[in-house]
Structure formats: structure tokens, C-alpha cells
Design a protein around this motif. Structure first.
Motif, short mmCIF file in Angstrom:
data_model
loop_
_atom_site.label_atom_id
_atom_site.label_comp_id
_atom_site.label_asym_id
_atom_site.label_seq_id
_atom_site.Cartn_x
_atom_site.Cartn_y
_atom_site.Cartn_z
N GLY A 390 36.64 23.63 77.28
CA GLY A 390 36.39 23.23 75.90
C GLY A 390 34.96 22.76 75.69
O GLY A 390 34.32 23.09 74.68
N LEU A 391 34.43 22.00 76.65
CA LEU A 391 33.07 21.50 76.52
C LEU A 391 32.06 22.64 76.54
O LEU A 391 31.08 22.63 75.79
CB LEU A 391 32.79 20.51 77.66
N LEU A 392 32.30 23.62 77.39
CA LEU A 392 31.41 24.79 77.42
C LEU A 392 31.40 25.49 76.07
O LEU A 392 30.36 25.98 75.61
CB LEU A 392 31.86 25.76 78.51
N GLY A 393 32.56 25.54 75.42
CA GLY A 393 32.63 26.17 74.11
C GLY A 393 31.79 25.44 73.07
O GLY A 393 31.08 26.08 72.26
N ILE A 394 31.85 24.10 73.09
CA ILE A 394 31.06 23.32 72.13
C ILE A 394 29.58 23.45 72.42
O ILE A 394 28.76 23.69 71.52
CB ILE A 394 31.48 21.83 72.15
N ASP A 395 29.21 23.31 73.70
CA ASP A 395 27.80 23.37 74.06
C ASP A 395 27.18 24.72 73.70
O ASP A 395 26.00 24.79 73.32
CB ASP A 395 27.63 23.13 75.56
N ARG A 396 27.97 25.79 73.82
CA ARG A 396 27.44 27.13 73.59
C ARG A 396 27.77 27.66 72.18
O ARG A 396 27.49 28.80 71.87
CB ARG A 396 27.96 28.08 74.66
N ARG A 397 28.41 26.80 71.38
CA ARG A 397 28.74 27.13 69.99
C ARG A 397 29.49 28.45 69.89
O ARG A 397 29.18 29.31 69.05
CB ARG A 397 27.47 27.15 69.13
N LEU A 398 30.47 28.61 70.76
CA LEU A 398 31.26 29.83 70.76
C LEU A 398 32.19 29.86 69.55
O LEU A 398 32.54 28.82 68.98
CB LEU A 398 32.08 29.92 72.06
#
Length: 471
Positions: A390-398
């Protein structure tokens, strides 16, 4: 099942200690053990399988030297007790000692022990003070700290399914449902049946009492679809605390079941033709200062871009995290089409056929439920992996795909089909290696490959049935 219990006793009539958990400092810990007359303390750390590894210490020895040491290879041990020697020799050539430091906030009694005993979960460090990256509890702390660096606090609520089965001392025989108070085993599915839960009232009373004695908070208990299959839901809270609770709950439920002459198993698929057991994880993220849910716009109560990016991160990276969510060969027997378990990372609103479900809630409680993990997963790693995605999604604005309005069971199976495929996906994911730690990924994947090799040494009844005289 939520009952008032005037007298807290185990099945032998022994009075159980009152609800207490944790100590603020070593002086408070000393007062705790003195108040409970504690004679011994179980000092342990969860290994890769979520199994407690450590030592039993007399109380006086613990307070004389609360830190203890264990060989570093404990984090390379497989579920069968073996070690992937080539990796251990490379990563831990001398198999030197690690330092285990007690987390006094986890201090609690062991209510089933024959003598007054306490237990404390420890954290693993190298002698120079560095956290041990291969320790699952340290992996979760690493991910939670990444949220805190951004000013956020993740919130989780696990749901753990398990089966009650007759005692089974011969692994060649299939598991069977236990006998309840009616004297008859379950033969059909009894989802949400109160009568089916009442069959094991005495056992669940003991589980509740053991849990209260340890300060573990059960939200609800229900009967699931399978014969003898139950689910316990925990209250939402801090990820490390909830992982600790799941870790202790598994042990608690097993002990209570054995006290009633049955087993409790968290295998993902213990009985053929019955539903598998999951560990669903509900997740949200709040602002560390205000406590406001970052998934909700405070102005109008609508979902934020972060909410959809979180879902997208799970959709994108869960396949690479599967070895932590479904860590054994048996885990993939659950994740099959039309088995009531998800087979993809599609998402939907209140849709239990998808791997990612958005439950109905108020705007303040907006969250995502990861329905992929199985109950055999190490809770520290399953929660860490889910939060990392989930954090990767937020950081990368997926951005996520469109929500699924109907059944997702007929859609593409986009999760790994087996353990080796999942291990390879984790190794190949630069994002997961970076967020979880290279050392951890090397150790974990080596352990999983070694376990698969051990599994391949066993000849199954299916092979004898269909190959013996036909090929």
C-alpha cells in the motif's frame, strides 16, 4: 459469545490471573512478576514461520540479565527444523550469537502453565546494536517506521480463521471434525451458526479466559463455512501490537484446544473439500498528529487520491509479496478457483469475491481489506508485506483498475500458482527487496526453497493411487 464471566477459572478449576499485559520499565516488570508470584519467564522471538524460539529463564536470572543471546541461524530455520546450509554458511559463517532484548510492553502471564509463568516477546539485534533484518518483527517495525517518517500511523485489524479437529497423531490419516457436546461431529457447513458455536462453548469460554488473562482483545467469534472452522476477529490498532496479539492468539487457541482433547490448526487447507482458512487484514492510515484518516477528504467525506493509490499498490505488488501471504505448499491449495478464496488482486466495494475488498463504513473508518493471506502466514510478515504494498502505491501515485461489480472468481488468476513461483516473484521485485530489506529477502526465500525441497521428498497418497499401477 460475549459473556460476563464472574469467575475466571480453567477447566481444572484453577483461578486465572486478571487481565494484565505490559510493563513500562524494568521496575514495573519486577512489580508485575512479584504480584503474580511468577517463577519462570519464557523469553522468545518469532522466527520466519511465526514460531516462538527462545529460552525459559528463572525470574531472578532474567532480572539479573534481561538480555539473552541465541544463534543467528534461528532466522534461517525451516518449519521442519532444517537449515538451508549454503545460505547460512554465506550469511552467518560463524553462526554467532544475536542479542535478544525484551519488549516489556508484551509482558504477560502464561495462563495454561502448570507453574506461575510469564512470557515476553523479544527483538533481535546484532552486538553493535543494529536491528537484525532477518527477524520478522524487525521487518514489520521497519515498514511501520516508513509510515512514521511520512507523518502517518497505519492501523490494522486481522481476522483469523482456523479449524478444530479431532486429535491426529498419524500424519498419514486425514483430519476429521471434532465431537461437540452433542456427541456428533459436524458433517455440513454451518456458517454463522450459533448452535454450531455452542457445540464448543466450554472450549471458547477457556479461549476467552486465557485471552483476558493475557490482555488480548477479541472483538467477535463466529463459525465459518467449514466443518469445525471458526474465525476470531481482533480489534483494530497498531500493526506491531496486533501482530503480537495474533502470534499469541495462535498459541493460546492451540493450548485451549488441547486442554479439551482436540487440535486447533491454522493450516491454509487442512481438510479436502472444505474451505481454506484465511487471515484477512483490514488496513487504514491516519495522520499521526490529528488522527484523521488519510483515506477520507475531511471537507466532503469522499475518498482521497491516497486511498485509490493504496489499492493500486496492493494490486501491483501483492503478487511479489505472495510468499509471505501464502508461505507453504499447502497455502496454494486454498487459492483455487471457486473455492471461496480470491484468485486475483481485483478490488470491489463490499465484494468478497475479490482479493481486495472495501467494506461498508463511515468516512472516518474507510479502509481496505486484504483477503489474500492465509491463516498459516506469519502475522508479522503478512502485515508488513500488505502495508509495504500500500505504501508503495501512495509513494508512486499508482492508479487502480476499475472496481469489480460482480463475481471475480471467473476473472483471470493473476496470483502465483505455487510456492516456487511466489518465491521467484519476491526475488525479482526490486521494490519489495528495497522496502523489506535485502538480507531478509535472501533469508526468507532460502528458507522457502528448502521447505519445498523437503516437501518433494514425500510421496503422496495421490501418487500411489494413480501412478503406482498405471504408468
Amino acid at each position: 459469545m460475549a459473556k460476563e464471566r464472574m469467575a475466571k477459572q480453567d477447566k481444572k478449576g484453577t483461578k486465572l490471573p486478571q487481565n494484565e499485559r505490559g510493563a513500562a520499565n524494568i521496575e514495573a516488570a519486577r512489580a508485575f512478576v512479584d504480584a503474580h508470584g511468577i517463577e519462570d519467564i519464557e523469553c522468545f522471538v518469532p522466527n520466519q514461520a511465526g514460531v516462538a524460539r527462545g529460552k525459559m529463564m528463572p525470574t531472578e536470572k532474567f532480572f539479573g540479565s534481561p538480555n539473552l543471546s541465541l544463534p543467528g541461524a534461528i532466522f534461517y530455520q525451516t518449519i521442519s527444523g532444517d537449515y538451508p546450509d549454503d545460505v547460512v554458511d554465506k550469511e552467518m559463517p560463524t553462526d554467532g550469537d544475536l542479542i535478544l532484548e525484551p519488549d516489556l510492553s508484551t509482558l504477560t502471564v502464561v495462563p495454561w502453565a502448570s507453574d506461575p509463568t510469564a512470557q515476553i516477546i523479544h527483538d533481535a539485534y546484532f552486538r553493535d546494536g543494529r536491528p537484525v533484518e532477518t527477524s520478522p518483527r524487525q521487518v514489520l517495525k521497519r515498514v511501520v517506521d516508513m509510515y512514521r517518517q511520512r507523518g502517518w500511523q497505519p492501523i490494522v485489524a486481522p481476522e483469523i480463521e482456523f479449524y478444530l479437529v479431532k486429535r491426529n497423531t498419524d500424519p498419514d490419516y486425514p483430519l476429521e471434525p471434532p465431537i461437540g457436546r452433542s456427541g456428533r461431529p459436524e458433517i455440513g457447513r454451518q456458517a454463522y451458526s450459533i448452535a454450531a458455536v455452542n457445540e464448543f462453548d466450554a472450549l471458547f469460554d477457556l479461549i476467552y479466559d486465557y485471552s483476558e488473562a493475557q490482555g488480548l482483545e477479541i472483538d467477535t467469534l463466529i463459525h465459518e463455512e467449514g466443518a469445525g472452522q471458526m474465525e476470531i476477529n481482533l480489534r483494530h490498532g497498531d500493526p506491531i501490537d496486533l501482530a503480537d496479539q495474533v502470534f499469541l492468539f495462535k498459541r493460546t487457541i492451540r493450548e485451549a484446544a488441547m486442554a479439551h482433547d482436540m487440535y486447533a490448526t491454522f493450516m491454509a487447507k487442512p481438510i479436502a473439500h472444505q474451505p481454506g482458512s484465511a487471515m484477512h487484514i483490514h488496513m487504514s492510515v491516519v495522520d499521526a498528529k490529528t488522527g484523521a484518516n488519510i483515506f477520507t477528504n475531511p471537507a466532503d467525506g469522499q475518498p482521497t487520491p491516497e486511498f485509490f493509490s493504496y489499492i493500486a499498490g496492493l494490486q501491483t505488488h501483492l503478487p511479489a509479496a505472495m510468499a509471505m501471504l501464502a508461505p507453504y505448499v499447502n497455502s496454494y491449495r486454498r487459492l483455487t478457483r471457486h473455492s471461496t478464496a480470491p484468485i486475483n488482486t481485483r478490488w470491489g466495494y463490499d465484494n468478497r469475491t475479490t482479493g481486495l475488498r472495501v467494506p461498508p463504513s463511515s468516512p472516518e473508518a474507510r479502509r481496505v481489506e486484504n483477503r489474500v493471506p492465509s491463516s498459516d502466514a506469519n502475522p508479522y510478515l503478512a502485515i508488513a508485506a500488505s502495508l509495504a504494498c500500500g505504501l508503495l502505491g501512495i509513494d508512486r501515485r499508482l492508479r487502480p483498475g476499475e472496481p469489480v461489480p460482480g463475481s471475480a472468481y471467473d476473472l483471470e488468476h493473476d496470483l502465483p500458482l505455487g510456492l516456487l513461483e511466489a518465491v521467484a516473484a519476491l526475488e525479482e521485485s526490486e521494490a519489495m527487496r528495497e522496502i523489506l530489506g535485502e538480507s531478509f529477502v535472501r533469508a526468507f526465500t532460502a528458507v522457502k526453497r528448502s521447505e519445498f525441497e523437503t516437501f518433494m521428498e514425500v510421496i503422496s497418497p495421490w501418487e500411489r493411487e494413480y501412478l503406482l499401477l498405471n504408468v
